[in-house]
Design an enzyme around this catalytic site. Structure first.
Site, PDB file in Angstrom:
ATOM      1  N   HIS A   1       4.189 -10.260  11.049  1.00 42.54           N
ATOM      2  CA  HIS A   1       5.103 -10.055   9.927  1.00 42.54           C
ATOM      3  C   HIS A   1       6.526 -10.334  10.408  1.00 42.54           C
ATOM      4  O   HIS A   1       6.905  -9.907  11.502  1.00 42.54           O
ATOM      5  CB  HIS A   1       5.088  -8.604   9.434  1.00 42.54           C
ATOM      6  CG  HIS A   1       3.784  -8.147   8.862  1.00 42.54           C
ATOM      7  ND1 HIS A   1       3.280  -8.607   7.666  1.00 42.54           N
ATOM      8  CD2 HIS A   1       2.881  -7.249   9.318  1.00 42.54           C
ATOM      9  CE1 HIS A   1       2.129  -8.006   7.411  1.00 42.54           C
ATOM     10  NE2 HIS A   1       1.853  -7.191   8.407  1.00 42.54           N
TER      11      HIS A   1
ATOM     12  N   GLU B   1      -7.085  -5.545   9.144  1.00 41.18           N
ATOM     13  CA  GLU B   1      -6.489  -5.034   7.902  1.00 41.18           C
ATOM     14  C   GLU B   1      -6.372  -6.209   6.919  1.00 41.18           C
ATOM     15  O   GLU B   1      -6.064  -7.345   7.317  1.00 41.18           O
ATOM     16  CB  GLU B   1      -5.125  -4.384   8.177  1.00 41.18           C
ATOM     17  CG  GLU B   1      -4.674  -3.566   6.986  1.00 41.18           C
ATOM     18  CD  GLU B   1      -3.528  -2.593   7.283  1.00 41.18           C
ATOM     19  OE1 GLU B   1      -3.016  -2.552   8.410  1.00 41.18           O
ATOM     20  OE2 GLU B   1      -3.149  -1.859   6.344  1.00 41.18           O
TER      21      GLU B   1
ATOM     22  N   ASP C   1       0.543  -6.813  14.430  1.00 42.74           N
ATOM     23  CA  ASP C   1       1.536  -6.013  13.707  1.00 42.74           C
ATOM     24  C   ASP C   1       2.704  -5.568  14.605  1.00 42.74           C
ATOM     25  O   ASP C   1       3.820  -5.346  14.110  1.00 42.74           O
ATOM     26  CB  ASP C   1       0.885  -4.736  13.140  1.00 42.74           C
ATOM     27  CG  ASP C   1       0.169  -4.983  11.820  1.00 42.74           C
ATOM     28  OD1 ASP C   1       0.607  -5.846  11.046  1.00 42.74           O
ATOM     29  OD2 ASP C   1      -0.843  -4.308  11.567  1.00 42.74           O
TER      30      ASP C   1
ATOM     31  N   ASP D   1      -4.310  -7.493   4.927  1.00 44.65           N
ATOM     32  CA  ASP D   1      -3.158  -8.410   4.854  1.00 44.65           C
ATOM     33  C   ASP D   1      -3.277  -9.545   5.869  1.00 44.65           C
ATOM     34  O   ASP D   1      -2.568 -10.548   5.763  1.00 44.65           O
ATOM     35  CB  ASP D   1      -1.823  -7.668   5.010  1.00 44.65           C
ATOM     36  CG  ASP D   1      -1.737  -6.779   6.232  1.00 44.65           C
ATOM     37  OD1 ASP D   1      -2.764  -6.194   6.618  1.00 44.65           O
ATOM     38  OD2 ASP D   1      -0.639  -6.655   6.793  1.00 44.65           O
TER      39      ASP D   1
ATOM     40  N   HIS E   1       0.812  -1.221   0.000  1.00 45.07           N
ATOM     41  CA  HIS E   1       0.000   0.000   0.000  1.00 45.07           C
ATOM     42  C   HIS E   1       0.848   1.274   0.000  1.00 45.07           C
ATOM     43  O   HIS E   1       0.627   2.209   0.760  1.00 45.07           O
ATOM     44  CB  HIS E   1      -1.086   0.008   1.078  1.00 45.07           C
ATOM     45  CG  HIS E   1      -0.645  -0.088   2.522  1.00 45.07           C
ATOM     46  ND1 HIS E   1       0.361   0.668   3.050  1.00 45.07           N
ATOM     47  CD2 HIS E   1      -1.122  -0.827   3.549  1.00 45.07           C
ATOM     48  CE1 HIS E   1       0.488   0.387   4.339  1.00 45.07           C
ATOM     49  NE2 HIS E   1      -0.390  -0.516   4.664  1.00 45.07           N
TER      50      HIS E   1
ATOM     51  N   HIS F   1      -6.851  -8.430  14.122  1.00 45.23           N
ATOM     52  CA  HIS F   1      -6.751  -7.169  13.371  1.00 45.23           C
ATOM     53  C   HIS F   1      -7.388  -7.393  12.007  1.00 45.23           C
ATOM     54  O   HIS F   1      -7.159  -8.439  11.391  1.00 45.23           O
ATOM     55  CB  HIS F   1      -5.268  -6.828  13.247  1.00 45.23           C
ATOM     56  CG  HIS F   1      -4.927  -5.603  12.459  1.00 45.23           C
ATOM     57  ND1 HIS F   1      -5.744  -4.497  12.371  1.00 45.23           N
ATOM     58  CD2 HIS F   1      -3.811  -5.291  11.732  1.00 45.23           C
ATOM     59  CE1 HIS F   1      -5.143  -3.579  11.622  1.00 45.23           C
ATOM     60  NE2 HIS F   1      -3.983  -4.040  11.214  1.00 45.23           N
TER      61      HIS F   1
ATOM     62  N   HIS G   1      -2.373  -0.668  15.332  1.00 39.89           N
ATOM     63  CA  HIS G   1      -2.418   0.671  14.775  1.00 39.89           C
ATOM     64  C   HIS G   1      -3.771   0.995  14.141  1.00 39.89           C
ATOM     65  O   HIS G   1      -3.908   2.061  13.519  1.00 39.89           O
ATOM     66  CB  HIS G   1      -1.289   0.858  13.739  1.00 39.89           C
ATOM     67  CG  HIS G   1      -1.461   0.011  12.494  1.00 39.89           C
ATOM     68  ND1 HIS G   1      -1.528   0.570  11.244  1.00 39.89           N
ATOM     69  CD2 HIS G   1      -1.617  -1.298  12.315  1.00 39.89           C
ATOM     70  CE1 HIS G   1      -1.686  -0.379  10.337  1.00 39.89           C
ATOM     71  NE2 HIS G   1      -1.737  -1.516  10.976  1.00 39.89           N
TER      72      HIS G   1
ATOM     73  N   TYR H   1       9.957  -0.470   9.916  1.00 37.35           N
ATOM     74  CA  TYR H   1       8.551  -0.796  10.156  1.00 37.35           C
ATOM     75  C   TYR H   1       7.937   0.198  11.144  1.00 37.35           C
ATOM     76  O   TYR H   1       6.842   0.726  10.929  1.00 37.35           O
ATOM     77  CB  TYR H   1       8.479  -2.223  10.701  1.00 37.35           C
ATOM     78  CG  TYR H   1       7.089  -2.793  10.785  1.00 37.35           C
ATOM     79  CD1 TYR H   1       6.549  -3.519   9.726  1.00 37.35           C
ATOM     80  CD2 TYR H   1       6.306  -2.614  11.919  1.00 37.35           C
ATOM     81  CE1 TYR H   1       5.276  -4.047   9.796  1.00 37.35           C
ATOM     82  CE2 TYR H   1       5.034  -3.131  11.999  1.00 37.35           C
ATOM     83  CZ  TYR H   1       4.530  -3.865  10.936  1.00 37.35           C
ATOM     84  OH  TYR H   1       3.259  -4.369  11.016  1.00 37.35           O
TER      85      TYR H   1
HETATM   86 FE1  FEO Z   1      -2.088  -3.489  10.036  1.00 33.74          FE
HETATM   87 FE2  FEO Z   1      -0.077  -6.006   8.847  1.00 33.74          FE
HETATM   88  O1  FEO Z   1      -1.606  -4.936   8.990  1.00 33.74           O
END
Ligand code: FEO
Length: 405
Positions: free
Chosen positions: A229, A80, A164, A82, A24, A78, A145, A196
């Protein structure tokens, strides 16, 4: 990559995205991973999913351990995409599984998917779920976040699945920090953590400090932190927590970044004597040209340095577009504990340096005024002025660093 047992009967079942370079808009030069975790207990629990392109991979990994139809609970830390965009594929295999999610997460999930045929348990901060030998504790981390964010602590395993937080965008065959350091380097890992943090978490420093403080107060024993991640922290999880506290407090080395762009090289020619002045003052300096550098790397370099000089030519009485874009993006990240100044060239009427200072003031950054401007091409006298400007800036950055460390 096949499933990896990270604790007794707890498995990494995620996917490695070796190819992604644009996340993104965040340039991920080293790819990333989407980590999710399967807990094989009396009740089978999947914590998080992966990006939709990789749903068949995580399902294959789960299948190595259990039949996905046997999954009883899915925890969504979360929403999001991903992490959540494989949920339809997962739920098609275990339609009776109960999704455990925060209240804000549920509201968001309802916007992304048709959730009407799924079962939910909306969980609150501090709520627990017993799966058999393991107890899962849900801790909401709103705005870390996203509003829905939470983390899951597996008590008996002393494992924090941190979503995250503590992540890094690195595609690697190493699943653990010590493995990665053995085949790459400590520096590479630390740099990925700062990258990050700077690009994702910089606006939330105070919230991060508060939330880590709350978790510490709970007295949770943590001997492994598994983010969604990058690599899992097992070597010394206390160290990555301290690193986050330092980042959130704005700690950094005494160094200066010169971040600039140029039209006909005049602003670029200013960078060399400025950099020399900084170096002769005994402070390390890095020079970053914006159109030659991904935005996310420029943001990381800004955050790694205590001081930053922004260089821009004037075009049509305003900043050069790439410099304006950088400062606009930086303002959204709400940097703190940094000191800045500006320089640039102009032809017949300035404007860029003045505009840069206006943006610094809006961001609430410490500033060193005045900046320096030169007309057309820098002369020998101009370059001497730039050198003196670099030295003067460096002296003030040192003072600021000492006062703020
Ligand atoms: Fe906030 Fe890895 O997504």
């Amino acid at each position: 990559m096949k499933a990896v047992e990270i604790k007794p009967d707890i498995y990494w079942v995620g996917a490695i995205d070796w190819a992604i370079r644009d996340f993104h808009g965040y340039i991920t030069q080293n790819g990333t991973t989407y980590n999710n975790y399967l807990i094989k207990d009396e009740k089978i629990t999947l914590v998080d999913t992966v990006k939709h392109d990789f749903s068949s991979i995580t399902i294959e990994n789960i299948r190595e351990i259990v039949d996905p139809e046997k999954i009883d609970y899915v925890v969504i830390n979360h929403i999001e995409p991903d992490h959540v965009s494989s949920i339809e594929s997962i739920m098609s295999l275990c339609p009776n599984a109960v999704i455990h999610i925060s209240e804000r997460g549920k509201k968001g999930l309802d916007r992304y998917f048709d959730t009407s045929h799924w079962q939910f348990k909306v969980v609150k901060n501090g709520e627990t779920l017993k799966t058999g030998r393991y107890t899962l504790l849900f801790l909401e981390t709103p705005m870390l976040h996203w509003p829905d964010s939470m983390v899951t602590y597996v008590k008996e395993a002393k494992l924090l699945i941190s979503q995250d937080a503590f992540g890094q965008h690195i595609a690697t065959a190493s699943r653990f920090d010590d493995e990665f350091i053995a085949c790459a380097s400590q520096f590479e890992l630390e740099d990925a953590v700062v990258d990050y943090y700077a690009n994702i978490l910089m606006p939330f420093g105070q919230l991060i400090k508060n939330k880590i403080g709350e978790i510490v107060k709970l007295g949770l024993e943590i001997d492994m932190i598994a983010p969604d991640h990058g690599v899992i922290w097992r070597k010394d999880p206390g160290k990555i927590i301290q690193t986050y506290l330092d980042l959130a407090s704005g700690k950094c080395n005494l160094s200066i970044a010169i971040i600039y762009d140029t039209m006909w090289h005049s602003t670029e020619y200013m960078t060399t004597p400025i950099m020399q002045g900084i170096k002769d003052e005994g402070i390390d300096c890095k020079v970053i040209k914006l159109r030659a550098t991904p935005m996310s790397i420029a943001i990381k370099e800004f955050w790694k340095a205590r001081g930053c000089l922004i260089g821009s030519p004037t075009i049509n009485n305003v900043m050069f577009p790439s410099v304006a874009e950088f400062l606009y993006h930086l303002s959204g990240l709400r940097p703190k504990n940094r000191i800045v100044g500006a320089f640039g060239s102009f032809g017949w009427g300035g404007g860029a340096v003045k505009e840069a200072y206006e943006m610094f003031k809006k961001m609430g950054l410490e500033i060193i005024e005045p900046g320096i401007q030169i007309q057309y091409r820098p002369t020998k006298e101009d370059r001497d002025r730039c050198y003196d400007f670099g030295r003067g800036f460096a002296k003030k950055v040192r003072e600021y660093h000492i006062a703020n460390s």
